[in-house]
Design a protein around this motif. Sequence first.
Motif, mmCIF file in Angstrom:
data_model
loop_
_atom_site.group_PDB
_atom_site.id
_atom_site.type_symbol
_atom_site.label_atom_id
_atom_site.label_comp_id
_atom_site.label_asym_id
_atom_site.label_seq_id
_atom_site.Cartn_x
_atom_site.Cartn_y
_atom_site.Cartn_z
ATOM 1 N N HIS A 61 0.635 -1.044 0.113
ATOM 2 C CA HIS A 61 0.039 -0.015 -0.061
ATOM 3 C C HIS A 61 0.728 1.362 -0.006
ATOM 4 C CE1 HIS A 61 -3.322 -2.763 1.016
ATOM 5 N NE2 HIS A 61 -3.966 -1.837 0.343
ATOM 6 N N GLY A 62 2.066 1.177 -0.402
ATOM 7 C CA GLY A 62 2.993 2.236 -0.580
ATOM 8 C C GLY A 62 3.766 2.707 0.638
ATOM 9 N N VAL A 63 3.745 2.185 1.898
ATOM 10 C CA VAL A 63 4.506 2.512 3.041
ATOM 11 C C VAL A 63 5.905 1.739 2.639
ATOM 12 C CG1 VAL A 63 4.523 2.267 5.676
ATOM 13 C CG2 VAL A 63 2.407 2.700 4.584
ATOM 14 N N SER A 80 -3.101 6.594 6.416
ATOM 15 C CA SER A 80 -2.483 7.761 6.911
ATOM 16 C C SER A 80 -0.841 7.631 6.655
ATOM 17 C CB SER A 80 -2.781 7.822 8.376
ATOM 18 O OG SER A 80 -4.118 8.106 8.650
ATOM 19 N N MET A 81 -0.508 6.452 6.965
ATOM 20 C CA MET A 81 1.028 6.262 6.766
ATOM 21 C C MET A 81 1.626 6.427 5.381
ATOM 22 S SD MET A 81 2.424 3.784 9.652
ATOM 23 C CE MET A 81 1.535 2.465 9.302
ATOM 24 N N GLU A 82 0.522 5.807 4.538
ATOM 25 C CA GLU A 82 0.632 5.716 3.097
ATOM 26 C C GLU A 82 0.737 7.166 2.399
ATOM 27 O OE1 GLU A 82 -1.968 4.145 -1.044
ATOM 28 O OE2 GLU A 82 -2.595 3.831 1.156
ATOM 29 N N ASP A 85 6.703 10.960 5.086
ATOM 30 C CA ASP A 85 7.801 10.481 6.251
ATOM 31 C C ASP A 85 7.720 8.848 5.900
ATOM 32 O OD1 ASP A 85 8.135 12.848 7.522
ATOM 33 O OD2 ASP A 85 6.928 12.457 8.994
ATOM 34 N N TYR A 86 6.765 7.980 5.311
ATOM 35 C CA TYR A 86 6.763 6.814 5.063
ATOM 36 C C TYR A 86 6.690 6.207 3.748
ATOM 37 C CZ TYR A 86 5.820 6.619 10.209
ATOM 38 O OH TYR A 86 5.998 6.502 11.561
#
Length: 93
Positions: free
Chosen positions: A38-40, A81-83, A87-88
């Motif tokens: 998912h992009g993290v 949210s992280m995605e 920062d991630y």
Amino acid sequence: MATVLEQVHAALRLKSRALDDNEITPLIEACKADLRMHGVRRVDETDPLIARAIVLYCKAYFGYDDQGERWQACYDGLRDSMELSGDYREEDV
């Protein structure tokens, strides 16, 4: 600070390590793969948000209680949210 495996044990209220190799560790690895999918890109188990995401994922999929959908929704929200966070999205160099 407790390792992510210790945090999952505490969250699932497990006392035995009998399920580590066949159940818990594969769930942790599946969560990390899901985060990356998912992009993290920065998946560091010592990061508090990554550790929390892993705990939520394990609670959703381990069969901890009858609230799996609730834990899944919490995980999905944190992961998303992280995605979106810069920062991630990039791995540490």
